[in-house]
Each structure stands twice: as C-alpha cells, then as structure tokens.
Scaffold this motif. Structure first.
Motif, PDB file in Angstrom:
ATOM      1  N   GLY B 280       0.818  -1.204   0.000  1.00 27.44           N
ATOM      2  CA  GLY B 280       0.000   0.000   0.000  1.00 27.44           C
ATOM      3  C   GLY B 280       0.845   1.243   0.000  1.00 27.44           C
ATOM      4  O   GLY B 280       1.494   1.578  -0.981  1.00 27.44           O
ATOM      5  N   GLN B 281       0.863   1.920   1.140  1.00 27.15           N
ATOM      6  CA  GLN B 281       1.517   3.217   1.218  1.00 27.15           C
ATOM      7  C   GLN B 281       3.011   3.167   0.917  1.00 27.15           C
ATOM      8  O   GLN B 281       3.587   4.147   0.495  1.00 27.15           O
ATOM      9  N   GLY B 282       3.640   2.013   1.167  1.00 27.97           N
ATOM     10  CA  GLY B 282       5.080   1.912   0.955  1.00 27.97           C
ATOM     11  C   GLY B 282       5.472   1.836  -0.513  1.00 27.97           C
ATOM     12  O   GLY B 282       6.607   2.117  -0.856  1.00 27.97           O
ATOM     13  N   ARG B 283       4.517   1.435  -1.356  1.00 27.70           N
ATOM     14  CA  ARG B 283       4.736   1.311  -2.804  1.00 27.70           C
ATOM     15  C   ARG B 283       5.965   0.475  -3.126  1.00 27.70           C
ATOM     16  O   ARG B 283       6.767   0.834  -3.959  1.00 27.70           O
ATOM     17  N   ASN B 284       6.165  -0.619  -2.410  1.00 28.27           N
ATOM     18  CA  ASN B 284       7.300  -1.489  -2.695  1.00 28.27           C
ATOM     19  C   ASN B 284       6.826  -2.938  -2.752  1.00 28.27           C
ATOM     20  O   ASN B 284       6.980  -3.703  -1.812  1.00 28.27           O
ATOM     21  N   TRP B 285       6.230  -3.306  -3.873  1.00 30.93           N
ATOM     22  CA  TRP B 285       5.677  -4.651  -4.027  1.00 30.93           C
ATOM     23  C   TRP B 285       6.730  -5.748  -3.916  1.00 30.93           C
ATOM     24  O   TRP B 285       6.480  -6.766  -3.270  1.00 30.93           O
ATOM     25  N   PRO B 286       7.899  -5.608  -4.544  1.00 26.49           N
ATOM     26  CA  PRO B 286       8.897  -6.684  -4.426  1.00 26.49           C
ATOM     27  C   PRO B 286       9.256  -6.978  -2.969  1.00 26.49           C
ATOM     28  O   PRO B 286       9.342  -8.144  -2.572  1.00 26.49           O
ATOM     29  N   LEU B 287       9.425  -5.935  -2.154  1.00 28.46           N
ATOM     30  CA  LEU B 287       9.744  -6.174  -0.745  1.00 28.46           C
ATOM     31  C   LEU B 287       8.583  -6.881  -0.059  1.00 28.46           C
ATOM     32  O   LEU B 287       8.784  -7.805   0.738  1.00 28.46           O
ATOM     33  N   GLY B 288       7.367  -6.462  -0.362  1.00 23.70           N
ATOM     34  CA  GLY B 288       6.184  -7.123   0.201  1.00 23.70           C
ATOM     35  C   GLY B 288       6.159  -8.591  -0.179  1.00 23.70           C
ATOM     36  O   GLY B 288       5.892  -9.460   0.644  1.00 23.70           O
ATOM     37  N   ALA B 289       6.458  -8.874  -1.449  1.00 21.20           N
ATOM     38  CA  ALA B 289       6.460 -10.261  -1.925  1.00 21.20           C
ATOM     39  C   ALA B 289       7.550 -11.064  -1.221  1.00 21.20           C
ATOM     40  O   ALA B 289       7.318 -12.196  -0.785  1.00 21.20           O
ATOM     41  N   ALA B 290       8.735 -10.462  -1.074  1.00 15.95           N
ATOM     42  CA  ALA B 290       9.834 -11.165  -0.413  1.00 15.95           C
ATOM     43  C   ALA B 290       9.498 -11.441   1.050  1.00 15.95           C
ATOM     44  O   ALA B 290       9.783 -12.521   1.574  1.00 15.95           O
ATOM     45  N   LEU B 291       8.853 -10.472   1.714  1.00 21.81           N
ATOM     46  CA  LEU B 291       8.471 -10.674   3.119  1.00 21.81           C
ATOM     47  C   LEU B 291       7.427 -11.791   3.230  1.00 21.81           C
ATOM     48  O   LEU B 291       7.488 -12.615   4.140  1.00 21.81           O
ATOM     49  N   SER B 292       6.467 -11.823   2.283  1.00 22.23           N
ATOM     50  CA  SER B 292       5.454 -12.882   2.309  1.00 22.23           C
ATOM     51  C   SER B 292       6.109 -14.245   2.155  1.00 22.23           C
ATOM     52  O   SER B 292       5.751 -15.206   2.844  1.00 22.23           O
ATOM     53  N   LEU B 293       7.081 -14.323   1.249  1.00 28.81           N
ATOM     54  CA  LEU B 293       7.753 -15.606   1.033  1.00 28.81           C
ATOM     55  C   LEU B 293       8.553 -16.008   2.263  1.00 28.81           C
ATOM     56  O   LEU B 293       8.618 -17.187   2.608  1.00 28.81           O
ATOM     57  N   THR B 294       9.146 -15.012   2.922  1.00 27.82           N
ATOM     58  CA  THR B 294       9.879 -15.314   4.151  1.00 27.82           C
ATOM     59  C   THR B 294       8.936 -15.934   5.184  1.00 27.82           C
ATOM     60  O   THR B 294       9.257 -16.935   5.831  1.00 27.82           O
ATOM     61  N   LEU B 295       7.744 -15.348   5.285  1.00 30.44           N
ATOM     62  CA  LEU B 295       6.740 -15.892   6.210  1.00 30.44           C
ATOM     63  C   LEU B 295       6.405 -17.332   5.828  1.00 30.44           C
ATOM     64  O   LEU B 295       6.334 -18.220   6.680  1.00 30.44           O
ATOM     65  N   LEU B 296       6.236 -17.550   4.524  1.00 27.45           N
ATOM     66  CA  LEU B 296       5.905 -18.885   4.017  1.00 27.45           C
ATOM     67  C   LEU B 296       6.988 -19.887   4.394  1.00 27.45           C
ATOM     68  O   LEU B 296       6.711 -20.996   4.856  1.00 27.45           O
ATOM     69  N   VAL B 297       8.251 -19.471   4.219  1.00 28.44           N
ATOM     70  CA  VAL B 297       9.365 -20.365   4.518  1.00 28.44           C
ATOM     71  C   VAL B 297       9.390 -20.698   6.010  1.00 28.44           C
ATOM     72  O   VAL B 297       9.586 -21.855   6.400  1.00 28.44           O
ATOM     73  N   ILE B 298       9.138 -19.692   6.848  1.00 26.39           N
ATOM     74  CA  ILE B 298       9.133 -19.943   8.293  1.00 26.39           C
ATOM     75  C   ILE B 298       8.053 -20.954   8.652  1.00 26.39           C
ATOM     76  O   ILE B 298       8.288 -21.909   9.405  1.00 26.39           O
ATOM     77  N   VAL B 299       6.876 -20.790   8.078  1.00 29.37           N
ATOM     78  CA  VAL B 299       5.785 -21.722   8.345  1.00 29.37           C
ATOM     79  C   VAL B 299       6.162 -23.122   7.880  1.00 29.37           C
ATOM     80  O   VAL B 299       5.923 -24.110   8.575  1.00 29.37           O
ATOM     81  N   MET B 300       6.803 -23.205   6.696  1.00 31.54           N
ATOM     82  CA  MET B 300       7.184 -24.512   6.173  1.00 31.54           C
ATOM     83  C   MET B 300       8.209 -25.182   7.067  1.00 31.54           C
ATOM     84  O   MET B 300       8.133 -26.388   7.314  1.00 31.54           O
ATOM     85  N   ILE B 301       9.169 -24.398   7.564  1.00 34.66           N
ATOM     86  CA  ILE B 301      10.167 -24.974   8.467  1.00 34.66           C
ATOM     87  C   ILE B 301       9.484 -25.516   9.720  1.00 34.66           C
ATOM     88  O   ILE B 301       9.739 -26.636  10.162  1.00 34.66           O
ATOM     89  N   ALA B 302       8.542 -24.715  10.260  1.00 31.35           N
ATOM     90  CA  ALA B 302       7.822 -25.150  11.456  1.00 31.35           C
ATOM     91  C   ALA B 302       7.096 -26.462  11.180  1.00 31.35           C
ATOM     92  O   ALA B 302       7.111 -27.389  12.000  1.00 31.35           O
ATOM     93  N   LEU B 303       6.482 -26.574  10.002  1.00 32.06           N
ATOM     94  CA  LEU B 303       5.748 -27.794   9.657  1.00 32.06           C
ATOM     95  C   LEU B 303       6.688 -28.981   9.493  1.00 32.06           C
ATOM     96  O   LEU B 303       6.375 -30.086   9.938  1.00 32.06           O
ATOM     97  N   LEU B 304       7.846 -28.732   8.872  1.00 31.80           N
ATOM     98  CA  LEU B 304       8.802 -29.822   8.672  1.00 31.80           C
ATOM     99  C   LEU B 304       9.284 -30.364  10.008  1.00 31.80           C
ATOM    100  O   LEU B 304       9.359 -31.568  10.213  1.00 31.80           O
ATOM    101  N   VAL B 305       9.586 -29.437  10.914  1.00 33.07           N
ATOM    102  CA  VAL B 305      10.026 -29.840  12.245  1.00 33.07           C
ATOM    103  C   VAL B 305       8.958 -30.707  12.894  1.00 33.07           C
ATOM    104  O   VAL B 305       9.230 -31.761  13.462  1.00 33.07           O
ATOM    105  N   TYR B 306       7.709 -30.287  12.703  1.00 32.42           N
ATOM    106  CA  TYR B 306       6.589 -31.034  13.282  1.00 32.42           C
ATOM    107  C   TYR B 306       6.489 -32.429  12.683  1.00 32.42           C
ATOM    108  O   TYR B 306       6.398 -33.428  13.384  1.00 32.42           O
ATOM    109  N   VAL B 307       6.544 -32.486  11.340  1.00 37.40           N
ATOM    110  CA  VAL B 307       6.409 -33.778  10.669  1.00 37.40           C
ATOM    111  C   VAL B 307       7.517 -34.727  11.124  1.00 37.40           C
ATOM    112  O   VAL B 307       7.267 -35.890  11.431  1.00 37.40           O
ATOM    113  N   ARG B 308       8.736 -34.201  11.214  1.00 42.57           N
ATOM    114  CA  ARG B 308       9.843 -35.062  11.642  1.00 42.57           C
ATOM    115  C   ARG B 308       9.640 -35.546  13.066  1.00 42.57           C
ATOM    116  O   ARG B 308       9.859 -36.709  13.375  1.00 42.57           O
TER     117      ARG B 308
END
Lengths: 344, 317
Positions: B280-308
């Motif tokens: 929105g106000q920051g007008r920086n979509w690439p950074l927003g996308a990178a932050l979203s992916l970072t969140l995704l990766v963190i969630v995936m790591i948490a899930l992997l730890v759980y599955v193991r």
C-alpha cells in the motif's frame, strides 16, 4: 487518506448499490468509503434515469492499483490532488473537458487553475479539507493549533494520543514541524524528523483510523485528524476542537475524474456536470462535512457548516496550509524506511 | 515398518497375469483422469499465484506501486539487511526482525492460551453422551457464521473504556477508573484466542472422541493419580489432535492482519501489517512479496520440524 472511512478497514470492499428503480443506463462510481451522500445519488438517479453503483476504497494506492489492473468496470474515480497527475501520466483518465461543461461556471475561481489539473481538463472538484489535530478540551485546555499535540504532547496528553497511520500526512506534518517542506530529501532534516517521531511514539497510545466515532464517544481525546471528521465528531461531542498546526499542515482536494476505459462515458460526464451545480455540491458537503469547490453552494448548506471553524479556515492559520505534492520514488523510499522503523 | 512385517514377507511372490496388468493400467489411467480437474485447480490456484509472488520478489518496484520488469535482488537484500538511510551503514534489518519476533511471540502465546482453554472444552464435549455431542459441536461452530471483521469489532465494543467489561467492573466497584485494555497486546491476544479457539477445539475433539476411556479407567485401577492419568495416558493419546490444533491456530495467527490492526491500535506492527504497508503506502511490491515468502518459509520450516517429530515419536512408539 482513509479517514473518510468512518468505520475503518473497508479494504474489504463494501459493495453498496444505491437505489434501484427503472434503470435506463448505469454508472459505476469508485469512491472513498463513507464519502458519498446517498441523497445525492438518489437525486442523480431520478434526474437522469440511471442506476448508480458505488464501490468503496480506502486509499489512493488501492484505487490506483485496481484501476491500473483493468477489468474493474468502474466509470468514475475520485483521486486526491497528489494522485491526479499519476492517473493522468499513466493514461488512466479520459479528457472529458469539464471546463466546457455548462455548470463549470459555478466552480470557484480558486479551484480552476490547480497545479494537478491546470484549467480542469480532466477533473471536477469533489471536496477539499485539511489535516490537523483534534483535541478534547476536557483532557487538555491549552492551544490545539500545533503539531506538538502529537509530536511533543503536553503532559496531560502523554499516553493518550492517537496518530492516524496515514504515512504521507504524518510525515508532512512532522517535516513541517521540523522546519522543512513536504517531499524534502534533505538527510539532515529527515534525521531530525525520525528523531522527533521516535521520541514521540512512546507517548502515543495508538495509530488507528476511525476517529469520527472514537472522538465522539471520548475513546480518544487527542489525535491527528481531518477537519470534516473532527467536525462530525464535534456535532456529537461539543468538547472536541480542531487545531490547525501553525508549523504547517497539509491541504488536500479530491476530484472526480472519468476513467479512460469507462463503459458509461456519457453518464459519467453527466455526473461531473451534475455535481458542479451548487445545490448538488452542497449535498456532498452536508454528508461528509468537508468543503466543496463550488461557488454559491453555501446557501444550500446546513446552517452549522457555514460558520464551522473546522471548515472555514481562520485567517491566522491560512498561510500555514500547503498542498502535498506527489513525492518521487526515492524520497518515498526514505519515508517508508522511517515509517517502518517507527512501527517496529 | 511394513517391510519389517514378517507376515507380509512370508507371503509368496505374486506374479500378475497379463490381463490383470492391463486392467490395473486402465485403472491407473482412469484415476489420473478423474483427478485431473482437482490437480489442475490446485496447480492454478496454489502454484500459479505463488509463482507470481516469487517472480515479483525479484523485480524492481514501479514508481507508483506495481513492478517494473527488471530483475533485482534488492527486495531480498532488504528483508535481511538494512542500509541506514542517513549514513549508509549496513546492519541487520532489526525493524523486520523485531516485527517477525513480535508476531511469532504473540502467535505462540495465542496457541498456548487456546490450548489451555480448548483442551478442557474438547474433553467436556467428548465425554458427553453421543447424542448431545452434536449440539455442543454445533455451538462451537456458531461464531463462524459471523464475519471475522464483525467479530473483532464486537470484541472491541466489549473491552473499550466505556465497554461492557469496564462499565460492569466499575458499577460493581471493583475498579474506579477504566482499565486500558483496547490498543494493548493483551487486547490482540484476547481477540486472536477468541477468533482461533474453534480451530483448536475441533481437532482436539476429533482425537478425544476416538480416545478409549477404558484405558483411563485402567490407569485409575492401577492407582495412577489424576495428574498421572492426564500426563501419561490422555495427552499421549490425543497428541495428534493437540499438534494439529496448535498448527491450525499458530499459522493463521502468524499472518493475522485484521485483529492486530483493530484491537492493537496499530502502534506496533505485526507481520501482516508490515506486508500490507509495502503493497500500500510503501509502494514497494517486491519487498512485500519477499516478506510474504519469508513468512511462508518460516511456516514450512515449522511444519517440517513437526512432521519429523511426529514420525520420530511414532516410530519410537
């Protein structure tokens, strides 16, 4: 400038189809939330046998993004002054030449040759207002006409202040408080701005929208706010006052434009002409409580609006008001960095 | 485990006839054909947008929102590192780290509180007579009928300075001035626990319903104390439910946007708000996308730890 959202967060777009009746044509208006008088729409529908649909947005960026993406089906958009040049530059607006419309004679001379649309080839004035501070005199009886209300709060207000999270306005207020001009990229000044903001933040309670209600019911006693919203709050809660920061405050105007890919161009042009009629312009203001740019609309306005200190800028504070320009990308990045650091 | 099964290994090798092979191949083909719509939908609806997000995260931000088609690693650089805008020194992006940490902390706390409240609730429902359980479950799902935003505003009405909680306490004389609940982390916690509690109760109930209560009785017969029964019998048996519920609560909490925004007063950003700022106000979509992916990766790591962890505890058990 989501203040117009009385409720807050209508990012979840609310689709309000106003009225129905015998529709001969259609008109799709994309406007800020809680900003369009239903009576005005009803009158337009009846006068031109058109079915109007209103869709809300909460910020200029939202509107720009959606319009740019295409496939939206909107005919009319109401961007702020600093966004009109972007819309024009991106080729999103239709040059409807409002200056050649019959009702154009009613537009206040002051709003004809504006920097964002010289001579008004694209846009018609909707409403204009100021960004200042609102204070409940029960909590603080001192002079409200300063940005120090939120940047260096008096001790009565420490821990009580709200700041609307509207980056452009808050940055502009702080820059002017620090002695600079909006959109400055002067690093020394911006360092000062950052220091002022980070020092002030612990004295704030919240950074939230929806101040009309919260000022009315005294949930908030001091906040950065817009004039019309403060006016609406004062009508319900007489101890609320509006302050014009003497260090400098932003003035803004939102204007009605027709989109380049509009499907109902004729109806959209009719609407542009329609709202330049003083009686109709008065209806716009009577609802959202901001001034419009149409001369002669005062006599159709509710009595309390003609003298309201929130609407009629006092002579002493007129000079402190500035129109916000659109900041270049590099400057915008500096502001976002300061803003993120502020909210970490 | 199946390979170690002696009974299976002892079976003679089964050589299929040619007809059988053909019909099996046809069956496989049919199954693939039948699942094509679902797979296409999954691919388009899940992978498609994800690919767009990945792509956007390596592009250059456009001047007025959007992206320009020029590759750039700047967004990813800025997720982790912060170049000071004043003296150009490079350091860890502590603003982002703090926001990540705040979100993670609040999400863990939400999960914990939801578990503490959800566990007895699920136990209660599971120990009712079967014909009553449906009613209780129905009651638990009722909040889902109302929009999240409306429920959040309802909570706001309850904890406001002049809201139900404060005015009741004041009229009872317990407190003299209203307690500032709204716009605090406590308010966000209350809101998130309320919103996500059903997601904890339902999986917990599902595993408790299958719990063989004769085992509990047996434990008592063997002189186990109530605490021992809980710790040594019930919790291990409903562990999959606890884990599933915790994940279902933790993940949406981590990306929560509406609740922190409405109840937290927005003074301290959460991850969802940080991402929204960039789009929105920051007008920086690439950074927003990178932050979203970072969140995704963190969630995936948490899930992997759980599955193991789960597979390890299962192979141990």
């Amino acid at each position: 400038m989501s203040w117009k959202l009385g409720g807050a967060l209508s990012a979840l777009v609310l689709l309000a189809s106003a009225g129905s009746g015998m529709a001969e044509g259609e008109l799709n208006i994309y406007n800020w939330g809680n900003y369009t008088n239903p009576e005005l729409i009803k009158k337009f529908e009846e006068a031109h046998k058109v079915k109007v649909t209103i869709t809300d947005y909460d910020s200029n960026t939202t509107a720009l993004t959606k319009v740019k993406a295409g496939g939206h089906g909107f005919d009319i958009v109401v961007p702020s002054a600093n966004y009109v040049p972007i819309f024009v530059k991106e080729g999103l607006l239709l040059e409807t030449r409002p200056d050649q419309m019959p009702n154009f004679k009613n537009v206040d001379k002051k709003w004809v040759d504006v920097s964002w649309d010289p001579g008004r080839h694209y846009t018609v004035p909707w409403q204009w207002g100021t960004t200042g501070v609102a204070v409940n005199t029960k909590a603080y009886a001192g002079d409200p006409n300063t940005s120090a209300i939120f940047l260096d709060p008096p001790k009565e207000l420490v821990g009580q202040v709200n700041v609307v999270p509207e980056m452009a306005d808050v940055m502009a207020l702080t820059i002017m408080y620090a002695g600079g001009k909006p959109c400055t990229d002067d690093k020394d000044l911006l360092r000062k701005v950052r220091d002022i903001l980070t020092a002030a933040k612990p004295k704030w309670r919240s950074m939230d929208y929806g101040m009309t209600e919260k000022l009315s019911n005294s949930d908030v006693v001091a906040t950065v706010n817009w004039n019309g919203s403060t006016f609406r709050a004062r009508l319900k809660n007489p101890t609320v006052v509006y302050g014009y920061p003497k260090e400098g405050y932003p003035v803004w105007m939102d204007s009605v434009a027709v989109l380049a890919d509009a499907k109902n161009v004729e109806n959209a042009k009719l609407f542009q002409n329609f709202i330049m009629d003083p009686e109709n312009a008065a209806l716009i203001s009577a609802f959202a409580r901001y001034a419009n740019g149409i001369a002669g609309s005062d006599k159709f306005m509710p009595e309390e609006m003609k003298t309201a200190p929130e609407i009629v800028v006092p002579e002493a504070y007129k000079a402190a008001g500035t129109f916000l320009p659109t900041c270049p990308k590099a400057t915008q990045d500096l502001y976002t960095a300061i803003w993120t650091e502020l909210q970490k | 485990m199946t390979a170690a099964d002696p009974a299976r290994q002892a079976q003679p090798a089964h050589s299929p006839s040619p007809g059988e092979v053909a019909s099996r191949a046809a069956e496989v083909r049919r199954n693939w054909l039948l699942s094509t719509p679902a797979l296409t939908l999954l691919f388009l609806a899940a992978s498609g947008p994800l690919l767009v997000v990945i792509l956007y995260s390596v592009l250059t931000p456009g001047e007025y929102s959007g992206v320009v088609w020029e590759l750039s690693g700047d967004a990813w650089y800025r997720v982790i590192l912060h170049r000071d805008i004043f003296d150009d020194t490079v350091s860890l992006a502590d603003a982002h780290l703090r926001i990540f940490w705040r979100s993670a902390k609040l999400s863990l706390l939400t999960t914990f509180v939801a578990l503490i409240i959800g566990f007895p609730t699920a136990y209660f429902v599971a120990t009712r007579p079967p014909q009553q359980r449906t009613l209780w479950l129905f009651l638990i799902t009722i909040p889902f009928w109302t929009n999240l935003l409306i429920r959040t505003f309802a909570i706001m009405e309850v904890i406001r300075n002049e809201g139900i909680v404060n005015s009741t306490l004041m009229s009872l004389g317990v407190i003299e001035a209203p307690i500032q609940l709204l716009y605090t982390d406590t308010a966000v916690l209350i809101g998130m626990v309320y919103v996500y509690l059903p997601l904890m109760v339902l999986p917990l109930y599902a595993s408790m319903e299958r719990l063989d209560f004769r085992l509990v009785e047996a434990a008592y017969d063997l002189y186990a104390t109530r605490l021992q029964v809980l710790r040594r019998v019930i919790i291990p048996l409903v562990k999959p439910g606890i884990i599933a519920g915790s994940i279902l609560v933790f993940i949406p909490s981590l990306g929560a946007y509406v609740t922190p925004r409405v109840l937290g007063g927005g003074k301290n950003m959460m991850l969802g708000n940080l991402i929204e700022l960039q789009f929105g106000q920051g007008r920086n979509w690439p950074l927003g996308a990178a932050l979203s992916l970072t969140l995704l990766v963190i969630v995936m790591i948490a899930l992997l730890v759980y599955v193991r962890n789960v597979s390890r505890s299962e192979s141990r058990g």
